[in-house]
Every structure is written in structure tokens, then in C-alpha cells.
Design an enzyme around this catalytic site. Structure first.
Site, PDB file in Angstrom:
ATOM      1  N   SER A 103     -26.302  54.567 -41.362  1.00 12.52           N
ATOM      2  CA  SER A 103     -27.458  55.529 -41.152  1.00 12.52           C
ATOM      3  C   SER A 103     -28.087  55.098 -42.519  1.00 12.52           C
ATOM      4  CB  SER A 103     -28.293  57.263 -41.197  1.00 12.52           C
ATOM      5  OG  SER A 103     -27.278  58.065 -42.157  1.00 12.52           O
ATOM      6  N   ASN A 104     -27.235  54.488 -44.151  1.00 11.43           N
ATOM      7  CA  ASN A 104     -28.112  54.266 -45.148  1.00 11.43           C
ATOM      8  C   ASN A 104     -28.294  53.027 -45.015  1.00 11.43           C
ATOM      9  OD1 ASN A 104     -27.530  55.636 -47.214  1.00 11.43           O
ATOM     10  ND2 ASN A 104     -26.203  56.345 -46.368  1.00 11.43           N
ATOM     11  N   ARG A 126      -3.644  45.643 -49.141  1.00 12.08           N
ATOM     12  CA  ARG A 126      -4.773  46.307 -49.338  1.00 12.08           C
ATOM     13  C   ARG A 126      -5.293  44.380 -49.560  1.00 12.08           C
ATOM     14  NH1 ARG A 126      -6.806  50.563 -49.290  1.00 12.08           N
ATOM     15  NH2 ARG A 126      -5.418  51.854 -49.861  1.00 12.08           N
ATOM     16  N   MET A 183     -14.668  53.835 -45.730  1.00  9.07           N
ATOM     17  CA  MET A 183     -13.753  54.441 -45.981  1.00  9.07           C
ATOM     18  C   MET A 183     -13.131  53.609 -47.135  1.00  9.07           C
ATOM     19  SD  MET A 183     -15.734  57.191 -46.038  1.00  9.07           S
ATOM     20  CE  MET A 183     -14.489  58.520 -46.535  1.00  9.07           C
ATOM     21  N   ARG A 184     -12.907  53.020 -47.228  1.00 12.90           N
ATOM     22  CA  ARG A 184     -11.517  52.145 -47.748  1.00 12.90           C
ATOM     23  C   ARG A 184     -11.820  51.926 -49.213  1.00 12.90           C
ATOM     24  NH1 ARG A 184      -6.733  49.487 -45.487  1.00 12.90           N
ATOM     25  NH2 ARG A 184      -6.339  47.891 -46.398  1.00 12.90           N
ATOM     26  N   ASN A 237     -22.217  50.573 -54.266  1.00 13.09           N
ATOM     27  CA  ASN A 237     -22.346  51.968 -53.462  1.00 13.09           C
ATOM     28  C   ASN A 237     -22.914  52.905 -53.986  1.00 13.09           C
ATOM     29  OD1 ASN A 237     -20.181  53.920 -52.330  1.00 13.09           O
ATOM     30  ND2 ASN A 237     -19.719  54.215 -54.178  1.00 13.09           N
ATOM     31  N   HIS A 245     -23.047  57.482 -53.262  1.00 15.61           N
ATOM     32  CA  HIS A 245     -21.998  58.577 -53.009  1.00 15.61           C
ATOM     33  C   HIS A 245     -23.238  59.809 -53.355  1.00 15.61           C
ATOM     34  CE1 HIS A 245     -18.696  60.868 -53.534  1.00 15.61           C
ATOM     35  NE2 HIS A 245     -19.597  61.579 -54.869  1.00 15.61           N
ATOM     36  N   ASP A 299     -15.778  55.959 -56.993  1.00 18.75           N
ATOM     37  CA  ASP A 299     -16.844  57.110 -56.973  1.00 18.75           C
ATOM     38  C   ASP A 299     -17.593  57.315 -58.949  1.00 18.75           C
ATOM     39  OD1 ASP A 299     -17.191  57.450 -54.395  1.00 18.75           O
ATOM     40  OD2 ASP A 299     -16.110  59.089 -54.495  1.00 18.75           O
ATOM     41  N   GLU A 334     -30.776  59.817 -49.962  1.00 19.78           N
ATOM     42  CA  GLU A 334     -29.999  59.128 -50.062  1.00 19.78           C
ATOM     43  C   GLU A 334     -30.800  57.268 -48.937  1.00 19.78           C
ATOM     44  OE1 GLU A 334     -25.409  58.471 -48.409  1.00 19.78           O
ATOM     45  OE2 GLU A 334     -25.859  61.292 -48.665  1.00 19.78           O
TER      46      GLU A 334
END
Ligand code: GRF
Length: 216
Positions: free
Chosen positions: A14-15, A67, A92-93, A109, A111, A147, A176
Site C-alpha cells: 500500500s505504501n 545475503r 521484510m529482509r 525506509n 516504519h 529501523d 504513512e
């Protein structure tokens, strides 16, 4: 010249959709050049494609816990698309410190808390447990610590006594969708400057105070 942005998602996006909507404006200083998901089933992929945005999936699962190998593919995809800025939007990584440093000052980012309060998982539930009366959302540059990182913009909402985590999350999500496009506009438009270790802007100061619970 518009800055070329890649949005990285893992979920509903949605963002991402809010950023795509904002970037459709002729005077917006960034264009969404690519949406990348690390999960093939991310709902945001279909939304992006429906808006005519190029999408690709780099499935993190297939790299197990390597990674660096995942990031090598990611970096070459970003290079191919000549990406200037990355927006993480529910991605989500975690990244290696090396990747984060390479993109320092160019990777944003969002949050759903007023950082530095409540980093990590379920920040809305953390806010309710702490009993804060005001919470919100933060757009920040990404640093190796999760974060955390220099703050670009925040939006605040009142926390109600009868809030559930879901109700608070929905209230914060509306904020947001307003602040992420606004923060990207400032960054891409060159309206942020680094001064004394803090990112500052020439944009107008916020006009209002928010007191919660309300006082007359
Ligand atoms: C948002 O709450 C964002 O702040 C957090 O993850 C959620 C992603 O939601 N990082 P969506 O995929 O943008 O709808």
C-alpha cells in the site's frame, strides 16, 4: 531529470501504491522505475503491474541465508535499471552492512512508529503496551541497524484508550501514505541537507501541535 526509484516490497504494497500515485504527477522529482519483490506472492506486484510499472521478483528463499548472493543479484538488477534511489516499503529482509553502506543516503525506509521508539516487529502493539498517547510513522535513511537512521519526516496520530493494534495500525497507515511520498519528494528534489549529523529541510515547518488526550 527525475531520479529513478526502485521500490522493494514483500507484501501488499500500500505504501508502494501511494508512491506510484504521487510520482504520476508531472512535477514530482522522482519516477518509479521498478518494483522488486523478494516474494513471488507479494500482492503489491499485481498492483504495480496494473499501474504500468516494471516488476521483478528476486526470491530470497532460493538464496537460503546467503545475503551477499541475494544482494549481488539485487545490485545488478538495480544497475540494469539505472536506479538512483531505493524505497523500502514493507520489505521484510535484512541487508548486509556492506549493501547498506553502498546505498547510504540513497535508501529510504518507512516504519510505523515515531522512531527511535518501538523499532522492530509489531510497533503498534508495542506502542499500546507502553501506553503512549501519540504515535505515528517515520521515514528515515537506512543504516545497518534495523529501523534506525537519520530521520527525514514523521507524522503523528493520537492513540485512543480503546485502540486495538489493528485500529492504531490503520490510523498510522493513512499517515504513512502521506509522508512517504512527501519525504521522497524532498529527497529527490534536493530539498534535504545534512547538517551537524542531522537531515534538515528548507520545506515549511509543521503548522500544528498535537496534544493527546485533547485539552481545551
Ligand atoms: C507498513 O506499515 C510499513 O510502515 C512497514 O510495513 C508495512 C508495509 O505495508 N514497514 P504496505 O505493504 O506498504 O501496505
Amino acid at each position: 531529470m527525475k531520479r529513478r526509484v526502485a521500490i522493494l516490497i514483500s507484501g501488499r504494497g500500500s505504501n508502494m501504491a501511494a508512491l506510484i500515485r504521487a510520482a504520476a504527477a508531472a512535477d514530482y522529482p522522482a519516477e518509479i522505475a521498478l518494483v522488486i519483490s523478494n516474494r513471488p506472492d507479494a500482492g503489491g506486484l499485481k498492483k504495480a503491474a496494473a499501474s504500468g510499472i516494471a516488476t521483478t521478483t528476486i526470491e530470497s528463499k532460493s538464496f537460503n541465508n546467503d545475503r551477499s548472493a541475494f544482494e549481488a543479484v539485487l545490485q545488478s538488477t538495480l544497475d540494469q535499471h539505472r536506479i538512483d534511489l531505493i524505497c523500502l516499503a514493507g520489505f521484510m529482509r535484512l541487508f548486509t552492512a556492506e549493501f547498506v553502506q553502498r546505498w547510504y543516503g540513497r535508501m529510504l525506509n518507512i516504519h510505523p512508529s515515531l522512531l527511535p521508539a518501538f523499532p522492530g516487529l509489531e510497533p503498534q502493539a508495542q506502542a499500546l503496551r507502553a501506553g503512549v498517547k501519540i504515535s505515528g510513522a517515520t521515514v528515515h535513511f537506512v543504516i545497518p541497524q534495523t529501523d534506525a537512521g537519520p530521520i527525514l519526516m514523521q507524522g503523528a496520530v493520537a492513540v485512543h484508550d480503546d485502540d486495538t493494534a489493528e485500529a492504531l495500525a490503520a490510523r498510522i497507515l493513512e499517515i504513512e501514505h502521506r509522508i512517504y511520498p512527501a519525504a521522497l519528494r524532498l529527497v529527490a528534489g534536493g530539498q534535504m541537507r545534512f547538517e551537524g549529523g542531522i537531515w534538515k529541510t528548507s520545506a515549511d515547518a509543521a503548522p500544528a501541535v498535537l496534544i493527546s488526550p485533547a485539552v481545551s
